[in-house]
Design a protein around this motif. Structure first.
Motif, PDB file in Angstrom:
ATOM      1  N   GLY A 665       1.004  -1.324  -0.093  1.00  0.00           N
ATOM      2  CA  GLY A 665      -0.007   0.102   0.081  1.00  0.00           C
ATOM      3  C   GLY A 665       0.983   1.209   0.030  1.00  0.00           C
ATOM      4  O   GLY A 665       1.790   1.177   0.724  1.00  0.00           O
ATOM      5  N   THR A 683      -3.552   0.634  -3.529  1.00  0.00           N
ATOM      6  CA  THR A 683      -3.975  -0.263  -2.552  1.00  0.00           C
ATOM      7  C   THR A 683      -3.025  -1.777  -2.290  1.00  0.00           C
ATOM      8  O   THR A 683      -2.698  -2.265  -3.212  1.00  0.00           O
ATOM      9  N   GLY A 684      -2.533  -1.812  -0.982  1.00  0.00           N
ATOM     10  CA  GLY A 684      -1.561  -2.849  -1.038  1.00  0.00           C
ATOM     11  C   GLY A 684      -2.388  -4.499  -0.746  1.00  0.00           C
ATOM     12  O   GLY A 684      -3.595  -4.306  -0.635  1.00  0.00           O
ATOM     13  N   PRO A 736      -7.786   3.564  -3.502  1.00  0.00           N
ATOM     14  CA  PRO A 736      -7.206   4.261  -4.589  1.00  0.00           C
ATOM     15  C   PRO A 736      -6.725   3.565  -5.887  1.00  0.00           C
ATOM     16  O   PRO A 736      -6.704   3.984  -7.052  1.00  0.00           O
ATOM     17  N   SER A 737      -6.841   2.078  -5.643  1.00  0.00           N
ATOM     18  CA  SER A 737      -6.714   1.171  -6.959  1.00  0.00           C
ATOM     19  C   SER A 737      -7.332  -0.216  -6.705  1.00  0.00           C
ATOM     20  O   SER A 737      -7.624  -0.398  -5.521  1.00  0.00           O
ATOM     21  N   PRO A 739      -7.449  -3.492  -5.674  1.00  0.00           N
ATOM     22  CA  PRO A 739      -6.518  -4.480  -5.133  1.00  0.00           C
ATOM     23  C   PRO A 739      -6.410  -5.515  -5.988  1.00  0.00           C
ATOM     24  O   PRO A 739      -7.389  -6.301  -6.472  1.00  0.00           O
TER      25      PRO A 739
ATOM     26  N   SER B  23       5.058   3.460   2.307  1.00  0.00           N
ATOM     27  CA  SER B  23       4.344   2.449   2.345  1.00  0.00           C
ATOM     28  C   SER B  23       3.358   2.674   3.458  1.00  0.00           C
ATOM     29  O   SER B  23       3.539   3.425   4.419  1.00  0.00           O
ATOM     30  N   ASP B  24       2.179   2.009   3.670  1.00  0.00           N
ATOM     31  CA  ASP B  24       1.245   2.137   4.476  1.00  0.00           C
ATOM     32  C   ASP B  24       1.665   0.980   5.730  1.00  0.00           C
ATOM     33  O   ASP B  24       0.492   1.271   6.708  1.00  0.00           O
ATOM     34  N   THR B  51      -6.280  11.533  -6.623  1.00  0.00           N
ATOM     35  CA  THR B  51      -5.323  11.069  -7.321  1.00  0.00           C
ATOM     36  C   THR B  51      -5.761   9.614  -7.549  1.00  0.00           C
ATOM     37  O   THR B  51      -6.378   8.684  -6.799  1.00  0.00           O
ATOM     38  N   SER B  53      -5.043   6.074 -10.527  1.00  0.00           N
ATOM     39  CA  SER B  53      -3.960   5.678 -12.036  1.00  0.00           C
ATOM     40  C   SER B  53      -4.940   5.911 -13.109  1.00  0.00           C
ATOM     41  O   SER B  53      -4.117   5.768 -14.253  1.00  0.00           O
ATOM     42  N   ARG B 111     -12.777   8.509  -2.720  1.00  0.00           N
ATOM     43  CA  ARG B 111     -11.328   8.363  -2.276  1.00  0.00           C
ATOM     44  C   ARG B 111     -11.044   9.450  -1.388  1.00  0.00           C
ATOM     45  O   ARG B 111     -10.192   8.987  -0.292  1.00  0.00           O
ATOM     46  N   SER B 180      -8.401  -0.234   3.259  1.00  0.00           N
ATOM     47  CA  SER B 180      -6.937  -0.402   2.714  1.00  0.00           C
ATOM     48  C   SER B 180      -6.616  -1.771   2.045  1.00  0.00           C
ATOM     49  O   SER B 180      -5.274  -1.695   1.859  1.00  0.00           O
ATOM     50  N   TYR B 182      -7.978  -5.788   0.240  1.00  0.00           N
ATOM     51  CA  TYR B 182      -9.018  -6.450  -0.273  1.00  0.00           C
ATOM     52  C   TYR B 182     -10.135  -7.001   0.689  1.00  0.00           C
ATOM     53  O   TYR B 182      -9.726  -7.419   1.545  1.00  0.00           O
TER      54      TYR B 182
END
Lengths: 1042, 481
Positions: A665, A683-684, A736-737, A739, B23-24, B51, B53, B111, B180, B182
């Motif tokens: 992430g 997204t991590g 944000p993306s 996953p 990194s988170d 923001t 992609s 977001r 944050s 899946y």
């Protein structure tokens, strides 16, 4: 695992130092009489006992025997010899037929005799690649190996081919095989940041290649663990051989031409057709029209834009090498220079390379060696070819611009200046219309988009053989690649308009690989063991930076160092990864009858998520050489089959080609009113890991008539699970993306058949045919929960591909049509409900664009509602057929490749019937003009981009991709030795060679074997959208040996 | 053996640390006070333009697109380019659930909301201990302010107005914790009232927690302080028709009589001329704006107010001759007529004069809005020609039009006064994204314009549909009627 391995090493060291007394040890090397090459795998037995061993990969053996005992050397295909040693050294030469089955194959961290190998590995000889006029050897692999489908994606030089081994094996990660060059996994793919393609493997001179082995099944690839899912291609470069130094000179000169370009309207036809279309669209032809014009000599202008974009490519290549060796030291040194000008204007490939290797045996125990290879490749182009991944809709892609540019206008004004209208081609005498595309000629004349790669690959090894059956080896290799881009776009026309633009960027790719292996080869009677234990580390880093400058101060200059108004960063990249592995492989056979191969590899990889760093990849293979069974003799089958081996293997391997930081992430830096900001932008997934590929392979290899005919039949199934894919989440979750999760699954299954024969083999004449065919079936079995299909976009614009659960990935997602209405000349579409919907681009007041047959208004056809999963793109069967003839001093090799059962979307064809100002193919002359006329081309209406398939992908542009291609052919003549020897030449051969000579296909485009999305689109293959055509090349060459 | 071990594997290389991004993991974005401050600015940057992609065109929120949607959906503009990328369908009331603006704004807003949630969570878990409780409270208050602004702005386009059943209509999925990874993110819609309750709660917390001001004028305009929260609360209450709450809230900072300069915190006040706030972006009139900086921070392609309304670039829209500019009561002597210009025969406004890349700051709230909201609330709650209401209205009008001075005698009934206030808002905030909200919050018909029909308050087109992707991937989501 690591500690255990180390302990094992130590114990084995201790064992090896225990001395055996009394009997003496006989050592020696067994070679074949015909070619003098060492024979590995020869059974050596002390006569009358059960003591036995077999020769190692270098043909050497070591056995203990009492004085007076004799040794029996047996090997399939050779005459058995019994010799009583007179000293401790006994070298033996066996006579008999050398067979492909006795050749050595590379198996990863070692070699093995093909006959003993139970993996599915297809060998290709370097000499089959050396005479093909290619930029990288990958381009010459097509048709040579069953199961390996090689597509040259376009006519741009040095573009990486799309190689799929046993089908496409990933949805979103790479489906390209791992390339291991002399033991070092190499960088692959396009490393150019410019419009010229720069295949990382373009550094290897095909003349330097000794052999290529393509490992396909689990048993053969499991030793590469998490990198093995797409197969492994081993490349072995040439080494020196003992004996007098041999100097070899290879030279060729070639001419390339484009072929099968579509036939376009000439200026008169164009003007007539476009004016008809304007009239049909209700334009007032008094002030809106296309018109012819004349040049300075009063001659009517009729521009064939292909003449400006395509050219006759001239190319040559020279290689020289010297190799040789003494008893203990061998060497090989070569240099090459290749200068290839492609068929696209300004597209060139220049390679200067030198490679050297040396192997030295310090003593019976110690040996060492290494290689160093340096190459500089210049990949040159003026502008985008529009043919690489993501480029299909580039406004001035060279594949497209000559097809759409109007023929009634010249690139030059009559005074010789460029014919320009702002940032577009001038209009000539056309009135009221606009032609918005660039005049490509100034772009070709002035722009450049060049790439230069400096590539160093080197390795060094140190080897200890404390005992004849123990080999300890350490190898350190590097692959350093420096990619330098130089892009200039002129301010007068094209992408640099109106200010000019220059971009220079530089990317360093650096990799080191360190292998430490211990190999134990030991026979106990009829039992042979070969155990490999090893550790490997691979470290790769990437750093890139660059500068983009716009607003040129003085247009006389065209380099980035000149005066420019604005500066921006460009080409920034940063990456690193690290792979550390421990592995072991045990090969065992009993009496060359029963074979077992077990492999396990543990990989830890930095790109895997924090919770999935480590994976285990096991593989097992079994083989049974039936000809060695007594019953086989009993039934007399041995009289037919000189060998017949059944094999089966299963392995679990992985695909680790995720990007370096994909599992993280991440928060990205930005600005808020000039102050640094930090925002969540990726997204991590700490669980993110490898894709799992469970490979099953069942097959048999056979040799008939003393191996005069050999063959291989294999059935495989590759179950791929945990495929990566960015799962759509509810947008309100605010991620944000999407996953990326290991979630989807599919399989490939198929059958491969290879047949090789020495059909005729006598003193004056030989004929060696080789045929292979592969059948592959792909099916997507699951995506994320609730999702049944995914679509893929070509070049960010056109959605033509759909991957649907239950179907192959990358099927064509197409709207169906039903011809042209003879009454009105309208294109008839079929909607999702199967109803006919008639389309007219120009709807007069009160009329509708879309109507049903009864004239009532119909909803507009859309892809989402009305498209169907129409056809698959992957072939059902493909392969190659090569024939090598030799008559006295003449030789002839012809390779045909073919493909059956796949479909291609000819998107270019949509453009070729588009009713904007674009030029059309001549079949447009058959357009509908009068009620009752039956034709397949609708009434032309200016502006219509729907009826032809520009806005919706239509079935009229889908064609069978079946083809038979004359891929390469070489006719050679070796001058009589008696003649050439007089001038100190040991061998002189001249040849004439043809590459891509012709293709037999019903496909209307230049070549059905292209790919708009290249290696970047696993789920969007089979698309030909504005691709620059492939070239046909004729070369003449010379080989001299001193 | 030790040597063998150390050379066979270099553990540290297996866990690389990104050198270009943070990194988170383990709350790394919260490890230093500089990173935390950057994150706060990142939240603002996100509500300006989120923001992502993909589909960058539609990421803009208060950087321009939100104001544009709310202006063009109403009656003051006609479309020129018929470009579906640039709000054509919002303008002609034909947006579908797959329309790019419908998908894009929803995604960008959520977001931002998620980033605020992650920030609030991270501050509690780690950040506050790094920056200290005082600074931590300021930051959290800023995040809550932005979350409230995001939810409020989503409600205006995607949900039925509050008056429809007193907020009982379906609202939004109300997400208050950070996501944050899946996961299954199915979540049903809360009611409109529930979402407003959360917005008010966040803004009240922001009002309490925010600093009274910052060190410089630019920060006072680009970051939330107490008066910013109060100003937004007046807008929220006005939208809910809670007149008393508007008055109570506004009274905290709006004095009873002219010149109506904020009585506490940042001295927000009307500038001498209407143009002043558009020539200097950081006057005290600009309560809250989205900053842009040439070359480094630009509105992005097809998202700038100037590009749509300014007669610059592609001039996506031009002034409806029958819209507010046709109002005879908007006198030619009014300085705000100076904003109206003609280019290529089509009307445009010059509030945003900067050419490409259009770095005029995008206004979110200006002080006259607070004054007019208070005026409207007083008039409606007292149902009289309220003296202060007239004074507030007059402050805005008289600044622009010296020839007009409103007194209580100017209005026969309070309805006349309310209508004058509404029309004043229409004039004052032309091109600033308030028009559609003002129509919808009162249930007024969106007037017909050009070829586009009038949209009554019961028409499904009165609000946007729920995006298709939300319906597809959130199994508990329901579409708008």
């Amino acid at each position: 695992m690591k500690q255990k391995l180390l302990k094992l090493f130590l114990i084995l060291f201790a064992l090896s130092s225990v001395a055996f007394a009394q009997r003496r040890t006989i050592t020696g090397v067994v070679t074949g009489k015909q070619d003098g090459l060492p024979l590995p795998g020869v059974s050596v037995i002390v006569k009358g006992t059960k003591t036995g061993t077999q020769t190692g990969p270098d043909g050497s053996y070591s056995i203990k025997a009492d004085p007076g005992q004799s040794l029996v050397f047996t090997f399939i295909g050779f005459n058995t010899q019994t010799v009583t040693p007179s000293s401790n050294r006994l070298d033996v030469t066996l006579s008999g037929q050398t067979s492909e089955l006795n050749e050595v194959v590379v198996v990863g961290y070692g070699t093995q005799v093909r006959r003993d190998n139970i993996g599915s590995i297809t060998p290709i000889k370097g000499r089959d690649l050396a005479e093909v006029p290619v930029q990288n050897f990958e381009q010459a692999l097509g048709g040579r190996a069953a199961g390996a489908q090689v597509t040259i994606p376009n006519g741009l030089l040095n573009a990486p081919p799309v190689i799929n081994i046993r089908g496409i094996n990933s949805l979103s990660l790479s489906s390209q095989p791992l390339f291991v060059i002399d033991g070092v996994p190499s960088y692959t793919g396009d490393v150019s940041g410019a419009s010229a393609a720069g295949n990382a493997l373009g550094n290897i001179n095909p003349d330097d290649i000794e052999s290529i082995d393509i490992a396909k099944d689990g048993s053969a690839t499991a030793i590469y663990g998490s990198r093995a899912a797409n197969g492994v291609v081993f490349v072995t470069t040439k080494k020196g051989k003992k004996g007098k130094a041999v100097v070899t000179l290879d030279s060729w000169y070639g001419i390339s031409k484009v072929q099968r370009l579509p036939k376009l309207l000439n200026a008169e036809q164009y003007v007539m057709m476009k004016n008809e279309a304007l009239g049909n669209a209700g334009y007032n032809l008094a002030n809106t029209y296309f018109a012819l014009e004349t040049d300075a000599n009063g001659k009517e202008i009729n521009t064939n834009w292909n003449d400006y974009v395509y050219r006759t490519g001239k190319a040559y290549s020279n290689s020289v090498s010297v190799s040789g060796g003494s008893e203990n030291t061998t060497y090989y040194l070569s240099a090459n220079y290749s200068n290839q000008n492609g068929i696209l204007a300004k597209n060139s490939f220049n390679r200067t390379g030198v490679t050297a290797n040396l192997d030295h045996k310090v003593s019976n125990i110690i040996s060492m060696g290494g290689k160093i290879s340096y190459s500089d490749e210049q990949n040159l182009a003026a502008t985008t070819s529009g043919s690489q991944n993501g480029e299909a809709f580039n406004i001035a892609g060279l594949g497209r611009i000559p097809l759409v540019s109007p023929p009634n206008v010249s690139p030059y004004n009559n005074d010789g200046s460029y014919n320009l209208n702002g940032n577009a081609l001038g209009l000539g005498n056309d009135k009221g219309v606009s032609t918005s595309y660039y005049n490509i000629v100034p772009v070709l004349d002035m722009n450049r988009s060049n790439n230069e790669v400096n590539h160093v690959s080197s390795n060094f090894y140190f080897q200890l053989k404390p005992l004849s059956w123990i080999t300890l080896k350490t190898t350190y290799g590097i692959d350093y690649l420096y990619s330098d881009n130089d892009i200039y776009q002129n301010p007068y026309q094209g992408d640099g308009y109106p200010n000019g633009s220059a971009t220079d960027s530089y990317t360093k790719y650096k990799r080191w690989v360190w292998d430490n292996t211990a190999q134990f080869d030991k026979g106990f009677g009829k039992n042979s063991f070969s155990l490999l234990l090893g550790n490997e580390q691979q470290r790769s880093t990437q750093r890139g930076f660059g500068l983009n400058r716009t607003v040129i101060s003085d247009p006389a200059f065209n380099v980035i160092q000149a005066g420019w108004g604005t500066n921006n960063a460009s080409g920034l990249s940063y990456g690193e990864n690290y792979l550390v592995s421990f592995f072991g492989r045990l090969n065992y056979d009993f009496d060359k009858k029963y074979f077992l191969s077990g492999t396990i590899r543990q990989d830890e990889y930095s790109a895997f998520g924090a919770n999935s760093k480590k994976g285990y990849f096991p593989g097992v293979g079994l083989g049974w050489e039936i000809t060695r069974e007594n019953f086989w003799h009993g039934i007399g089958a041995d009289k037919v089959f000189s060998s017949f081996k059944i094999r089966a293997s299963y392995a679990k391997v992985g695909n680790n080609t995720l990007s370096d930081y994909q599992s993280f992430g991440l928060y990205n830096s930005g600005l808020y009113n000039g102050t640094a900001s930090l925002a969540y932008n990726q997204t991590g997934n700490p669980q993110l890991g490898w894709e799992t590929s469970k490979k099953t392979d069942i097959g048999f290899n056979f040799g008939v008539l003393n191996d005069r005919i050999t063959g291989e039949v294999a059935y495989y199934k590759n179950n791929i699970s945990d495929m990566l894919y960015g799962v759509n989440e509810a947008p309100s979750a605010g991620l944000p993306s999407n996953p990326v999760v290991n979630i989807a699954s599919m399989y490939n299954r198929g059958l491969e058949i290879t047949l090789n024969a020495n059909a005729v083999q006598n003193k004056n004449f030989s004929w060696t045919p080789s045929f292979n065919i592969s059948f592959n079936q792909n099916k997507l079995t699951s995506l994320s929960p609730g999702l049944t299909s995914l679509t893929s976009i070509t070049a960010g614009s056109e959605t033509v591909s759909i991957s649907q659960v239950g179907s192959p990935i990358g099927d064509l997602y197409i709207v169906r049509t039903a011809g042209v209405d003879p009454a009105t000349g309208r294109r008839i579409f079929i909607n999702g409900a199967g109803q006919k919907v008639y389309y007219q681009y120009y709807a007069p007041t009160g009329a509708y664009n879309w109507t049903y047959a009864d004239g009532t208004k119909a909803p507009a056809i859309t892809q989402a509602t009305d498209a169907v999963n129409y056809k698959k793109t992957s072939p059902t069967a493909y392969g190659g057929f090569s024939n090598t003839f030799r008559y006295k001093s003449f030789d002839l090799n012809i390779l045909f490749t073919y493909s059956l059962g796949g479909y291609v979307y000819y998107g270019t064809g949509a453009g070729l019937h588009d009713q904007r100002f674009w030029n059309n193919t001549t079949d447009i002359l058959n357009r509908w003009t009068a009620p009752g006329q039956v034709t397949n081309i609708p009434k032309v209406v200016y502006g219509d981009n729907v009826s032809n398939g520009s806005t919706l992908p239509l079935d009229i542009n889908v064609y069978k991709g079946d083809f038979l291609k004359f891929k390469s052919g070489t006719f050679g003549y070796s001058l009589p030795k008696s003649l050439v020897n007089k001038v100190g030449i040991s061998n002189l051969r001249v040849y004439l060679s043809a590459y891509n000579l012709f293709v037999i296909t019903k496909y209307p485009g230049p070549d059905p074997e292209v790919s708009s999305n290249g290696t970047g689109g696993n789920s969007s293959q089979g698309i030909d959208r504005n691709t620059a055509a492939n070239q046909r090349t004729i070369t003449a060459g010379l080989q001299v040996k001193f | 053996m030790g040597v063998m071990l150390s050379i066979s594997c270099q553990k540290s290389l297996l866990t690389p640390v990104s050198q270009t991004q943070v990194s988170d993991q383990d709350y790394q974005p919260f490890t230093t006070s500089a990173r935390i401050n950057s994150q706060v600015l990142g939240l603002y940057a996100s509500i300006r333009q989120s923001t992502t992609s993909n589909a960058t065109t539609y990421n803009s929120i208060f950087g321009g697109r939100y104001q544009i949607y709310n202006d063009v959906k109403a009656d003051n503009w006609l479309n020129y380019t018929a470009n579906s990328v640039t709000a054509y369908q919002t303008w002609n009331e034909t947006v579908t659930s797959t329309a790019s603006e419908v998908e894009g704004l929803w995604t960008a807003e959520y977001r931002t909301i998620n980033s605020c949630n992650l920030f609030i969570d991270g501050m509690a878990a780690k950040g506050t201990s790094v920056v200290g409780s005082t600074q931590g409270a300021y930051y959290v208050a800023e995040a809550k302010f932005l979350r409230a602004l995001a939810y409020y702005s989503l409600l205006q386009l995607y949900c039925r107005p509050y008056w429809d059943g007193n907020g009982s209509q379906p609202g939004l999925p109300l997400r208050l914790t950070g996501n944050s990874s899946y996961n299954n993110y199915d979540l049903a819609r809360s009611t409109v009232a529930q979402v407003y309750t959360q917005i008010i709660s966040d803004l009240q917390a922001a009002e309490t927690g925010l600093p009274t001001n910052y060190a410089d004028a630019a920060t006072n305009t680009t970051r939330a302080h107490k008066n910013t929260a109060i100003a937004l609360l007046t807008r929220v209450y006005l939208t809910m028709q809670k007149w008393t709450d508007v008055i109570n809230e506004a009274n905290k900072i709006v004095p009873v009589s002219a010149p109506f300069t904020a009585s506490s915190g940042v001295a927000n006040t009307l500038q001498a001329t209407p143009a002043a706030a558009f020539t200097s972006y950081t006057t005290t009139e600009s309560v809250f704006s989205m900053p842009f900086v040439n070359a480094t921070e630009t509105p992005g392609s097809q998202s700038a107010l100037a590009d749509y309304f300014g007669g610059l670039g592609s001039t996506e829209f031009y002034l409806n001759p029958n819209g507010v500019i046709a109002d005879a009561n908007w006198k030619t002597s009014d300085l705000r007529r100076g904003f109206v210009a003609t280019k290529s025969g089509r009307g445009c406004i010059t509030k945003f004069p900067t050419v490409s890349p259009y770095t005029d700051w995008a206004p979110v709230m200006r002080w006259p809005e607070v004054l007019l909201s208070l005026a409207e609330a007083r008039a409606r709650s007292t149902q009289s020609v309220d003296v202060q209401a007239v004074a507030l209205l007059n402050a805005v009008r008289h600044r622009a039009d010296a020839s007009t001075t409103y007194t209580t005698a100017s209005f026969d009934t309070y309805i006349d006064l309310v209508n004058a206030i509404l029309q004043e808002r229409n004039i004052e905030f032309l091109g600033e994204g308030l028009r559609n909200i003002d129509l919808v919050r009162l249930g007024l018909t969106i007037p017909a314009k050009g070829t586009v029909p009038a949209i009554t308050s019961s028409d499904p087109r009165y609000i946007w549909p729920i995006p298709n992707s939300e319906l597809l991937y959130n199994k508990l989501m329901t579409s708008n009627p």
